[in-house]
Design a protein around this motif. Sequence first.
Motif, PDB file in Angstrom:
ATOM      1  N   THR A   1      30.631 -43.947  35.151  1.00  0.00           N
ATOM      2  CA  THR A   1      30.911 -42.979  36.069  1.00  0.00           C
ATOM      3  C   THR A   1      29.843 -42.430  36.822  1.00  0.00           C
ATOM      4  OG1 THR A   1      31.463 -41.005  35.093  1.00  0.00           O
ATOM      5  CG2 THR A   1      33.268 -42.595  35.639  1.00  0.00           C
ATOM      6  N   PHE A   2      28.555 -43.159  36.557  1.00  0.00           N
ATOM      7  CA  PHE A   2      27.394 -42.949  36.863  1.00  0.00           C
ATOM      8  C   PHE A   2      26.739 -43.804  38.231  1.00  0.00           C
ATOM      9  CE2 PHE A   2      22.396 -43.497  36.365  1.00  0.00           C
ATOM     10  CZ  PHE A   2      22.221 -42.152  36.976  1.00  0.00           C
ATOM     11  N   ALA A   3      26.610 -43.465  39.325  1.00  0.00           N
ATOM     12  CA  ALA A   3      25.914 -44.181  40.427  1.00  0.00           C
ATOM     13  C   ALA A   3      24.555 -43.775  40.683  1.00  0.00           C
ATOM     14  CB  ALA A   3      26.912 -44.029  41.747  1.00  0.00           C
ATOM     15  N   PRO A   4      23.571 -44.651  40.371  1.00  0.00           N
ATOM     16  CA  PRO A   4      22.203 -44.209  40.468  1.00  0.00           C
ATOM     17  C   PRO A   4      21.603 -44.469  41.801  1.00  0.00           C
ATOM     18  CG  PRO A   4      22.523 -46.670  39.521  1.00  0.00           C
ATOM     19  CD  PRO A   4      23.791 -45.942  39.696  1.00  0.00           C
ATOM     20  N   TYR A   5      20.419 -43.631  42.097  1.00  0.00           N
ATOM     21  CA  TYR A   5      19.876 -43.640  43.400  1.00  0.00           C
ATOM     22  C   TYR A   5      19.464 -45.084  43.835  1.00  0.00           C
ATOM     23  CZ  TYR A   5      16.422 -42.844  46.846  1.00  0.00           C
ATOM     24  OH  TYR A   5      15.685 -42.730  48.075  1.00  0.00           O
ATOM     25  N   ASP A   6      18.860 -45.851  43.054  1.00  0.00           N
ATOM     26  CA  ASP A   6      18.473 -47.039  43.468  1.00  0.00           C
ATOM     27  C   ASP A   6      19.507 -47.802  44.041  1.00  0.00           C
ATOM     28  OD1 ASP A   6      15.862 -46.682  42.732  1.00  0.00           O
ATOM     29  OD2 ASP A   6      15.965 -47.771  40.795  1.00  0.00           O
ATOM     30  N   LEU A   7      20.915 -47.829  43.717  1.00  0.00           N
ATOM     31  CA  LEU A   7      21.954 -48.524  44.368  1.00  0.00           C
ATOM     32  C   LEU A   7      22.558 -47.630  45.489  1.00  0.00           C
ATOM     33  CD1 LEU A   7      23.829 -49.870  41.226  1.00  0.00           C
ATOM     34  CD2 LEU A   7      22.307 -51.031  42.658  1.00  0.00           C
ATOM     35  N   VAL A   8      22.544 -46.469  45.265  1.00  0.00           N
ATOM     36  CA  VAL A   8      23.165 -45.614  46.570  1.00  0.00           C
ATOM     37  C   VAL A   8      22.397 -45.593  47.725  1.00  0.00           C
ATOM     38  CG1 VAL A   8      24.200 -43.367  47.169  1.00  0.00           C
ATOM     39  CG2 VAL A   8      24.544 -44.419  44.763  1.00  0.00           C
ATOM     40  N   ARG A   9      21.215 -45.567  47.154  1.00  0.00           N
ATOM     41  CA  ARG A   9      20.203 -45.380  48.588  1.00  0.00           C
ATOM     42  C   ARG A   9      20.212 -46.712  49.574  1.00  0.00           C
ATOM     43  NH1 ARG A   9      15.594 -48.367  48.689  1.00  0.00           N
ATOM     44  NH2 ARG A   9      15.311 -49.804  46.678  1.00  0.00           N
ATOM     45  N   GLN A  10      20.766 -47.787  49.098  1.00  0.00           N
ATOM     46  CA  GLN A  10      20.651 -49.110  49.887  1.00  0.00           C
ATOM     47  C   GLN A  10      21.698 -48.879  50.842  1.00  0.00           C
ATOM     48  OE1 GLN A  10      20.708 -52.411  47.498  1.00  0.00           O
ATOM     49  NE2 GLN A  10      19.193 -51.613  45.953  1.00  0.00           N
TER      50      GLN A  10
END
Length: 434
Positions: free
Chosen positions: A85-94
């Motif tokens: 349930t972890f959404a990292p910045y490298d994916l969310v920022r896109q």
Amino acid sequence: MDSITVHGGSTLHGSIPVSGAKNSAIKLMAASILTDQPLLLTNMPRLADTKFLGRLLQQFGVSVTERDGDDGQETLFDAREITSTFAPYDLVRQMRASFNVLGPLLARTGHARVSLPGGCTIGARPVDLHIDALTRLGASIHLEEGYVSAVAPDGLRGAEIEFPFVSVGATEHTLMAATLAQGTTVLKRAAREPEIGDLARCLVMMGARIEGIDTDTLVIEGVTSLTGGSWSVIPDRIEMGSYVCAAAMAGGEVRLTRGRAGLIQSLTDRLVESGVEITPTGDGVIVKRDPAVRLRAVDVATEVYPGFATDLQAQFMALMTTAEGVSVIHENIFENRFMHAPELMRLGAEISVHAGEARVTGVERLKGAPVMATDLRASVSLVIAGLVAEGETSIGRVYHLDRGFERLEEKLGACGADIRRVKGPPVEGPGDDH
């Protein structure tokens, strides 16, 4: 990075099929988290944004299978087991809209840690409304090191939530979370965009209990679980409106198919006023214009649906650059959404911008030049202007374009546009979601 070159002067004749709506597809994809049964989405666009979100869903353990179906492209999502349930910045920022996985993860598992989405090129769009709504639903939320950590160990609880202003993202996000909350949730001042209606109807198909769809008050009776099923994504009204503007700009006759005329009524009304012939059909519209006759300048002001869409403002501005007279365009949704104006001026347009108002004085002709896309809708406005600009227009940074337009060069080229893509190294930049 890729660029697109357009040689202006060709009229358009032919047919353009409208793809599934990006702004609906990405929220429907997030909704797949809410069920442990497979969800099949048909009429799916193949875009950079859907690929970004697909990768994020896979991070959670969701199986994502793209395939060709009987009615075009489709994608099967299977969230049988949520492994993270972890959404990292490298994916969310896109892509900012990927923040909307927070609510479904929280509703399904009781906890989630999702990166804040970061900045946006078209203005500030804070997620305060999202966080406040989830808190009202009983979540305990903490912000730390750029992440939102949320827990609801006993599940979410229904609540009455009145948004301080209309927000598409907050409405969609809260709606998804509320489907699995205990009790009744009432959302007041909810956004009414067609994509929200599409999401709500899909959720109802999955077993959700939602009343007031397409109104500004949504009532959700929480259920203990949702099922899977199959759902067809609605046509993309912004893509459809963009091609309507392209056909009106270049002249000729173009038929838009696999769309719905009613979704772009606010645009077509203005175009008819400007001198474009618009004929609704059973699955779209026919756009016809004599290129020898200049359009008339028309004023517009962007508003929430069913008003004039902010996502069509740049395209309409491009159309007005060669209209006869002065067009005044008011941008009431985003405070920094005239970034395309300086690029259009490189092509010879006469535009003055003051705060949320742009005045476009029509010129008789545009001239091709190198220009740069600043966001998704700005990029297509430059293509539209390039259709009539003398000589060659080269549009850089078209990775913005690929986030929301499927096979644009192919669709316009099939109608006679002199347009081609020049390949460059791949780029993955942060998105603006519009």
